[in-house]
Design a protein around this motif. Structure first.
Motif, PDB file in Angstrom:
ATOM      1  N   ALA A   1       0.791  -1.093  -0.073  1.00  0.00           N
ATOM      2  CA  ALA A   1       0.016  -0.075   0.053  1.00  0.00           C
ATOM      3  C   ALA A   1       0.850   1.170  -0.058  1.00  0.00           C
ATOM      4  O   ALA A   1       0.574   2.208  -0.700  1.00  0.00           O
ATOM      5  N   TYR A   2       1.889   1.255   0.789  1.00  0.00           N
ATOM      6  CA  TYR A   2       2.918   2.249   0.849  1.00  0.00           C
ATOM      7  C   TYR A   2       3.334   2.720  -0.443  1.00  0.00           C
ATOM      8  O   TYR A   2       3.565   3.800  -0.809  1.00  0.00           O
ATOM      9  N   ALA A   3       3.754   1.456  -1.108  1.00  0.00           N
ATOM     10  CA  ALA A   3       4.570   1.729  -2.312  1.00  0.00           C
ATOM     11  C   ALA A   3       3.638   2.478  -3.299  1.00  0.00           C
ATOM     12  O   ALA A   3       4.109   3.259  -4.086  1.00  0.00           O
ATOM     13  N   CYS A   4       2.244   1.896  -3.440  1.00  0.00           N
ATOM     14  CA  CYS A   4       1.528   2.536  -4.302  1.00  0.00           C
ATOM     15  C   CYS A   4       1.289   4.096  -3.978  1.00  0.00           C
ATOM     16  O   CYS A   4       0.996   4.838  -4.900  1.00  0.00           O
TER      17      CYS A   4
ATOM     18  N   LEU B   1      -5.068   7.411  -1.891  1.00  0.00           N
ATOM     19  CA  LEU B   1      -5.503   6.494  -0.749  1.00  0.00           C
ATOM     20  C   LEU B   1      -6.855   5.886  -0.726  1.00  0.00           C
ATOM     21  O   LEU B   1      -6.945   4.814  -0.633  1.00  0.00           O
ATOM     22  N   SER B   2      -7.873   6.593  -1.630  1.00  0.00           N
ATOM     23  CA  SER B   2      -9.047   5.996  -1.635  1.00  0.00           C
ATOM     24  C   SER B   2      -9.003   4.868  -2.567  1.00  0.00           C
ATOM     25  O   SER B   2      -9.926   3.922  -2.520  1.00  0.00           O
ATOM     26  N   GLN B   3      -8.142   4.667  -3.572  1.00  0.00           N
ATOM     27  CA  GLN B   3      -7.807   3.520  -4.414  1.00  0.00           C
ATOM     28  C   GLN B   3      -7.133   2.315  -3.517  1.00  0.00           C
ATOM     29  O   GLN B   3      -7.241   1.366  -3.546  1.00  0.00           O
ATOM     30  N   VAL B   4      -6.258   2.909  -2.833  1.00  0.00           N
ATOM     31  CA  VAL B   4      -5.144   2.034  -2.116  1.00  0.00           C
ATOM     32  C   VAL B   4      -5.804   1.324  -0.904  1.00  0.00           C
ATOM     33  O   VAL B   4      -5.777   0.199  -0.829  1.00  0.00           O
ATOM     34  N   LYS B   5      -6.681   2.127  -0.352  1.00  0.00           N
ATOM     35  CA  LYS B   5      -7.462   1.401   0.838  1.00  0.00           C
ATOM     36  C   LYS B   5      -8.733   0.791   0.340  1.00  0.00           C
ATOM     37  O   LYS B   5      -9.856   1.568   0.153  1.00  0.00           O
ATOM     38  N   GLU B   6      -8.475  -0.466   0.002  1.00  0.00           N
ATOM     39  CA  GLU B   6      -9.329  -1.371  -0.494  1.00  0.00           C
ATOM     40  C   GLU B   6     -10.423  -1.888   0.590  1.00  0.00           C
ATOM     41  O   GLU B   6     -10.013  -2.622   1.311  1.00  0.00           O
ATOM     42  N   GLU B   7     -11.406  -1.320   0.775  1.00  0.00           N
ATOM     43  CA  GLU B   7     -12.298  -1.405   1.995  1.00  0.00           C
ATOM     44  C   GLU B   7     -12.346  -3.088   2.517  1.00  0.00           C
ATOM     45  O   GLU B   7     -12.033  -3.157   3.556  1.00  0.00           O
ATOM     46  N   LYS B   8     -12.805  -3.605   1.593  1.00  0.00           N
ATOM     47  CA  LYS B   8     -12.957  -5.275   1.602  1.00  0.00           C
ATOM     48  C   LYS B   8     -11.499  -5.930   2.045  1.00  0.00           C
ATOM     49  O   LYS B   8     -11.727  -6.751   3.102  1.00  0.00           O
ATOM     50  N   LEU B   9     -10.794  -5.752   1.368  1.00  0.00           N
ATOM     51  CA  LEU B   9      -9.469  -6.220   1.687  1.00  0.00           C
ATOM     52  C   LEU B   9      -8.987  -5.668   3.221  1.00  0.00           C
ATOM     53  O   LEU B   9      -8.443  -6.762   4.133  1.00  0.00           O
TER      54      LEU B   9
ATOM     55  N   GLU C   1      -1.613 -13.485  -1.161  1.00  0.00           N
ATOM     56  CA  GLU C   1      -1.760 -13.534  -2.711  1.00  0.00           C
ATOM     57  C   GLU C   1      -2.706 -12.389  -3.225  1.00  0.00           C
ATOM     58  O   GLU C   1      -2.767 -11.841  -4.147  1.00  0.00           O
ATOM     59  N   ARG C   2      -3.815 -12.343  -2.094  1.00  0.00           N
ATOM     60  CA  ARG C   2      -4.969 -11.369  -2.358  1.00  0.00           C
ATOM     61  C   ARG C   2      -4.347  -9.900  -2.479  1.00  0.00           C
ATOM     62  O   ARG C   2      -4.598  -9.037  -3.390  1.00  0.00           O
ATOM     63  N   ILE C   3      -3.375  -9.644  -1.588  1.00  0.00           N
ATOM     64  CA  ILE C   3      -2.873  -8.395  -1.455  1.00  0.00           C
ATOM     65  C   ILE C   3      -2.349  -8.076  -2.513  1.00  0.00           C
ATOM     66  O   ILE C   3      -2.190  -7.028  -3.365  1.00  0.00           O
ATOM     67  N   ASN C   4      -1.142  -9.108  -3.148  1.00  0.00           N
ATOM     68  CA  ASN C   4      -0.334  -8.961  -4.144  1.00  0.00           C
ATOM     69  C   ASN C   4      -1.204  -8.756  -5.287  1.00  0.00           C
ATOM     70  O   ASN C   4      -0.922  -7.807  -6.334  1.00  0.00           O
ATOM     71  N   GLY C   5      -2.173  -9.605  -5.618  1.00  0.00           N
ATOM     72  CA  GLY C   5      -2.866  -9.489  -6.701  1.00  0.00           C
ATOM     73  C   GLY C   5      -3.686  -8.057  -6.860  1.00  0.00           C
ATOM     74  O   GLY C   5      -3.538  -7.493  -8.007  1.00  0.00           O
TER      75      GLY C   5
ATOM     76  N   SER D   1      -2.547  -5.351  -9.603  1.00  0.00           N
ATOM     77  CA  SER D   1      -3.429  -4.905 -10.714  1.00  0.00           C
ATOM     78  C   SER D   1      -3.681  -3.197 -10.902  1.00  0.00           C
ATOM     79  O   SER D   1      -3.798  -2.645 -11.717  1.00  0.00           O
ATOM     80  N   LEU D   2      -3.574  -2.853  -9.406  1.00  0.00           N
ATOM     81  CA  LEU D   2      -3.764  -1.292  -9.331  1.00  0.00           C
ATOM     82  C   LEU D   2      -2.514  -0.527  -9.784  1.00  0.00           C
ATOM     83  O   LEU D   2      -2.757   0.325 -10.599  1.00  0.00           O
ATOM     84  N   GLU D   3      -1.183  -1.120  -9.589  1.00  0.00           N
ATOM     85  CA  GLU D   3      -0.213  -0.462 -10.053  1.00  0.00           C
ATOM     86  C   GLU D   3       0.083  -0.571 -11.672  1.00  0.00           C
ATOM     87  O   GLU D   3       0.201   0.494 -12.167  1.00  0.00           O
ATOM     88  N   ASN D   4      -0.572  -1.753 -12.162  1.00  0.00           N
ATOM     89  CA  ASN D   4      -0.589  -1.956 -13.609  1.00  0.00           C
ATOM     90  C   ASN D   4      -1.718  -0.828 -14.193  1.00  0.00           C
ATOM     91  O   ASN D   4      -1.263   0.003 -15.093  1.00  0.00           O
ATOM     92  N   ARG D   5      -2.865  -0.836 -13.425  1.00  0.00           N
ATOM     93  CA  ARG D   5      -3.748   0.139 -14.018  1.00  0.00           C
ATOM     94  C   ARG D   5      -3.470   1.501 -13.989  1.00  0.00           C
ATOM     95  O   ARG D   5      -3.400   2.268 -15.100  1.00  0.00           O
ATOM     96  N   TYR D   6      -2.659   1.728 -12.901  1.00  0.00           N
ATOM     97  CA  TYR D   6      -2.066   3.344 -12.732  1.00  0.00           C
ATOM     98  C   TYR D   6      -1.119   3.609 -13.745  1.00  0.00           C
ATOM     99  O   TYR D   6      -1.043   4.590 -14.411  1.00  0.00           O
TER     100      TYR D   6
END
Ligand SMILES: Nc1ncnc2c1ncn2[C@@H]1O[C@H](COP(=O)(O)OP(=O)(O)OP(=O)(O)O)[C@@H](O)[C@H]1O
Ligand SMILES: [Mg+2]
Lengths: 457, 595
Positions: free
Chosen positions: B532-535, B542-550, B574-578, B582-587
């Motif tokens: 999260a910090y890297a992102c 933050l709104s994207q980084v903080k995925e509520e469900k996760l 794995e879920r965190i990495n996943g 994808s967030l990083e890729n999208r960005y």
């Protein structure tokens, strides 16, 4: 014939000192006949060779060194008890003052009692429904618990206690075996009258035993009063099998009397002039609550104390909290906002609640739900502090929801009419309604399964 | 030794008697017709001062004081475990069985059951040379503890007579030793030992093993060592007793000695009702089978409260000598200190701070000194860990008992009223607490759990400290004004607090966490933080980084991942990495699109 001693060595404050008493017994009760056929009662509190120190419950004022006749009873302080004490009124020393005559009993009971054997105790697990939301939902009272009210001057602790008495009796009365023992410790006449009236209105007067040491009664008698009351309670509970509720008010006056004795004896004080044994002394009262294995009856204790300067760290509330099984803390600022009962839930606690609620006892969602309300309400306090600085409008959206949660909790849940009875389901459902105000991710204290089952249902 | 004193002074538990020239200081005596048990605490010429362990109401001037010729001692032998004793080892269940719903005075000196027959297996033979501490018999005392009868300290010799395997009571003679001077010693299954004297050991050893408690905030943040000492100070209702109960239930000691010292009767009853039903985490046997209870509740005589601590520690030492790891809980050492104060006051000693006697600090130190990891006289290794609750007046940690205790103990678990009010339990304040055992346990952690565990712990502590600083700002201006790289710290700190440090003693899934899972949970939070910090650093809001469900699933992993399914932690990672991949890729795509 008992020997009478006719000469005192010294009389000062609550103490008299006598020389040349060859065989005094530690803790025995003495009768002090003061000129004019008046009698006072004392207790031997120290013996040094032939010198005896006696604490006089009516004080030594008016006593002259050679105008007395002191006789030693050889016995500790005792009271006569029988079933007839129900519906009766006694003074602080256990003497009837309602004009209905003496109590005829086969047995006298030592008012100091004895420590209950932990092996003989039965751990209390059954809750008492009081019909008061904050108590039933968040501070559940358990039969056999000692749960005091920490109050302050001018706060409605008497109303709250009266409401508990009136509303909690319901299930017990059906069983026909409850009783109330009321000990007044230095309270004013109108307060005692308030309770008498409250008992009457609740229709329980015939099951109440009152021990009254009022504000203008001798201060030292206050040391005896709660012991008489608890001895009566033990009798009613464990010999007559009744579910007994003991109300003692005001413990602060009791502690002050103890301090007075201690300073008269020139003992080394600990905090704020109170004696170092205040903890043990209070424990000798509070621990007389509970239940016994294989024995009917119970003693539930609601002691009321007024915190000097509303200070919860003062030795009286502090040491009480260390002994009792939780506390109900009343709060002046809530009261000023017009909230009755003004229970500040955060510092309040019912320790026995954990074993008396949940699936087998109340409802499976109860424990988590209560936890969530406590935790969210503590967050409200932080946010209120912030709002004071930056203004409510500047708060984030979540924080504003917390503010709303706090407001509704106080208005719709904590606030309740003196005459209003809410059943447990109503109370718990209101708690769900309250936490619905918050976003679901904030509900970290509740099992997700329960959230699914109850939230917005 | 049958001198008799005569009572001349009575003041609560303090009694003085004359004609006591033949008595000894620290001798146990019986006072008056009721034969109340007492101990001589000082002698001056003919006058002895006695501390009486029972209520002295009813005692009369000129009643007699009888000598017993021995110091206040305990009987140590089979029959201790699973039992509950008062402050001077009198069995409360026996008193109850004799009709004592309420405890009377003058019941005399009773202790272990002398009639019970124990199935005894003799482990030595005639002609063997035995020295102090050597084991000569085994008794399966409970499902969890083999009681080892030992040669008492100070005795050695050759076995000249011995019984066969069979059933014996604690007063039957099992063997006779003959020493070089020609003395005979009859040894039984039980021995006596004076409570105020530490039992001897061969040597003390360095501490190097973790006392595993299953409590996350303790094991990985403020660990206890086997043989170490810990204090749990906290105002009323902050969770001292529950924490001690948790340790008594789940810690990996072989034996628990639980001293209810001046606390509630119901708390002892609770242990008596619950422990037979609870199962030992490692063996599945009832927990009461490894527990000894000492109860001097707050309304029992105050002098016996002073003694209860020594009774407890002496029992602990006896089992340590057999080679067991014992954990001793004392709830509360403050009540013991107050008992010292009360007796001292009645002796009219010069008070030091807050009325406590000047020797408070040294008595406290001497008590905690009886903890340790030791090589015993018989060559086995055993330990005593002491965990003492402290109840500071007014919740103020600067009062004498807390202050002196803090100087002595290795782990300090400071309970916090604010946290308790918010029902954050255990309410151990992570900024005020510490464990001095971390450096010496780091090898143990590397060997048994993971080499990077302490490193992750430090990182998490860093986040919590950072959060604390940021909260000072948040309290003034709110969270919204902070930059995202600071807000993410707050979010992660929240997960550490809610998802890790908080542990509900009453939630079946949460009451105990095995060490590998503690480590995995920290790994998950660590991974979340790093990604999260890297992102955030990449400029993702933050709104994207903080995925509520996760975030919420990670907060709840303590309830959702059971001991049997450790692979689910890997799934979470794995879920965190996943998610962040994808967030990083999208960005990245997003930012390339814009180019
Ligand atoms: N780990 C925990 N999980 C859940 N609840 C807890 C936990 N620890 C404490 N509590 C709650 O806090 C209450 C008070 O705890 P506890 O009786 O241990 O306090 P204490 O510090 O021993 O107080 P005192 O000094 O008065 O004895 C408990 O009744 C329980 O409701
Ligand atoms: Mg406690």
């Amino acid at each position: 014939m008992k020997i009478k001693y006719l000469k005192l060595d010294k009389a000062e404050g609550p103490l008299i000192i006598m020389d040349e008493v060859p065989d005094a017994i530690y803790g025995e009760i003495v009768d002090i006949e003061v000129s004019g056929n008046k009698h006072r009662t004392g207790q031997v509190i120290q013996i040094d060779k032939n010198k005896v120190i006696i604490q006089v419950f009516q004080g030594s004022s008016g006593i002259s060194l050679d105008g007395v006749a002191v006789s030693f009873s050889g016995k500790p302080m005792q009271i006569s008890l029988s079933h007839e004490i129900l519906g009766r009124v006694f003074n602080g020393m256990g003497k009837p003052i309602d004009g209905a005559g003496e109590i005829y009993a086969h047995q006298d009971y030592n008012i100091n009692g004895r420590p209950m054997n932990p092996v003989a105790r039965l751990y209390p697990r059954n809750y008492i429904q009081t019909g008061i939301s904050t108590i039933d939902g968040l501070l559940t009272l358990i039969r056999g618990q000692k749960l005091p009210i920490f109050s302050g001057d001018g706060l409605p602790h008497n109303q709250l206690a009266a409401q508990i008495v009136r509303q909690a009796r319901i299930s017990e009365e059906e069983a026909g075996n409850f009783a109330i023992v009321f000990a007044a410790l230095g309270i004013k006449h109108d307060e005692a009258d308030f309770f008498a009236k409250a008992f009457e209105e609740a229709g329980v007067m015939d099951w109440v035993t009152m021990f009254l040491n009022l504000a203008d009664d001798p201060v030292m008698e206050r040391i005896i009063t709660p012991r008489c009351a608890l001895t009566a309670a033990e009798y009613l509970a464990f010999e007559c099998g009744r579910e007994v509720l003991v109300i003692m008010t005001d413990m602060t006056s009791y502690c002050e009397a103890l301090r007075e004795i201690s300073s008269a004896r020139e003992e080394v004080p600990s905090r704020k002039g109170y004696p170092g044994y205040l903890y043990s002394d209070l424990a000798s009262l509070y621990e007389r609550a509970g239940m016994l294995k294989n024995t009917k009856g119970s003693i539930t204790q609601i002691a009321i104390l007024t915190m000097p300067n509303d200070d919860i760290t003062h030795p009286i509330p502090d040491l009480t909290g260390y002994i009792t099984e939780g506390q109900i803390v009343l709060d002046r600022s809530l009261y000023q906002l017009g909230i009755y009962p003004p229970i500040n839930i955060l510092p309040s606690l019912s320790r026995l609640m954990k074993d008396g609620i949940g699936k087998e006892f109340t409802r499976e969602d109860h424990p988590d739900l209560a936890n969530q309300v406590f935790s969210s309400y503590s967050k409200v306090q932080e946010i209120r502090a912030l709002a004071q600085i930056i203004g409510e409008d500047e708060l984030s959206e979540i924080d504003r929801k917390y503010m709303e949660f706090g407001r509704q909790l106080e208005e719709k849940f904590a606030k309740q009419d003196f005459e209003e009875y809410r059943n447990l389901n109503q109370t718990l459902d209101t708690m769900w309604k309250l936490i619905e105000i918050l976003p679901e991710e904030e509900l970290t204290r509740i099992d997700p399964v329960l959230v699914k089952k109850h939230l917005r249902k | 030794m049958d001198g008799k004193g005569k009572v001349i002074y009575i003041n609560g538990p303090v009694v003085k008697a004359e004609h006591m020239a033949d008595f000894k200081v620290r001798e146990m005596v019986m006072v008056g017709e009721k034969k109340l048990i007492g101990e001589v605490i000082s002698l001056e010429e003919e006058i002895g001062t006695i501390q009486v362990y029972e209520d002295t109401t009813g005692l009369r001037i000129a009643e007699e004081v009888y000598s017993t010729g021995k110091p206040l001692s305990l009987r140590l032998g089979p029959g201790i475990i699973g039992n509950i004793f008062d402050g001077i080892e009198r069995p409360l269940s026996k008193i109850y069985a004799g009709g004592g719903q309420f405890i009377p005075e003058g019941i005399g000196l009773i202790s272990l059951d002398e009639e019970k027959l124990w199935n005894t297996e003799i482990t030595v033979k005639k002609g063997d040379l035995l020295k102090s501490g050597d084991v000569f018999a085994h008794i399966q005392e409970t499902s969890l503890i083999i009681h080892k009868a030992m040669v008492p300290p100070g005795i050695k010799g050759k076995v000249i007579r011995i019984v066969d395997n069979g059933y014996y009571t604690i007063i039957d003679t099992i063997l006779i030793l003959l020493d070089e001077e020609g003395n005979n010693y009859e040894l039984k299954l039980a021995q006596e030992w004076p409570v105020r004297q530490p039992r001897p050991v061969w040597q003390r050893m360095p501490l190097e093993k973790l006392l595993i408690t299953g409590q996350r905030v303790i094991d990985t943040f403020f660990p206890l060592a086997k043989g170490g000492t810990a204090a749990i100070p906290g105002g009323f209702g902050t969770g001292k007793t529950i924490t001690q109960h948790q340790l008594a239930k789940w810690s990996d000691a072989d034996l628990i000695v639980y001293i209810g010292c001046g606390e509630r009767g119901n708390e002892m009853t609770e242990v008596l009702e619950d422990f037979p039903k609870l199962k030992d985490h490692n063996t599945g046997n009832p927990l009461l089978d490894r527990t000894v209870l000492i109860a001097n509740t707050s309304n029992m005589p105050v002098a016996a409260r002073e003694a209860s601590i020594y009774t407890g520690i002496t029992i602990a030492e006896y089992f340590r000598d057999m080679g067991y790891n014992v954990a001793l809980m004392a709830d509360s050492t403050s009540r013991w200190a107050e008992a010292l104060r009360e007796i001292s006051g009645r002796l009219e000693e010069m008070p030091a701070e807050e009325g406590y006697p000047a020797y408070l600090a040294s008595r406290l130190a001497a008590f905690y000194e009886r903890a340790g990891y030791c090589k015993n006289l018989n060559g086995t290794e055993g330990s005593i860990s002491i965990i003492g609750a402290v109840s500071p007046a007014g919740g103020d940690f600067s009062e004498p008992v807390t202050k002196y205790t803090k100087r002595i103990v290795g782990t300090f678990l400071a309970l916090d009223r604010e946290l308790a009010h918010a029902r954050h339990f255990p309410s151990i304040n992570w900024l005020l607490s510490y464990s001095n055992y971390i450096p010496i346990l780091s090898d143990w952690f590397s060997d048994k759990v993971a080499s990077d565990l302490m490193e992750i712990r430090s990182k998490m502590m860093g986040i919590l400290q950072e959060e604390n600083k940021l909260m000072d700002i948040v309290k003034l201006v709110g969270e919204d004004v902070l930059p995202d790289d600071q807000r993410i710290i707050l979010e992660i700190a929240k997960i550490i607090k809610v998802g890790y440090l908080q542990q509900n003693a009453f939630h079946p899934q949460d009451l105990y966490t095995i060490l590998p899972n503690q480590y995995s949970m920290l790994k998950v939070i660590d991974k979340l933080y790093d990604r999260a910090y890297a992102c955030i650093k990449e400029g993702i809001p933050l709104s994207q980084v903080k995925e509520e469900k996760l975030f919420s699933d990670i907060s709840l992993m303590k309830y959702q991942i059971s001991e049997e399914k450790p692979e689910l932690f890997q799934k979470l990672i794995e879920r965190i990495n996943g998610y962040y991949d994808s967030l990083e890729n999208r960005y990245k795509e997003g930012s390339t699109d814009e180019d």
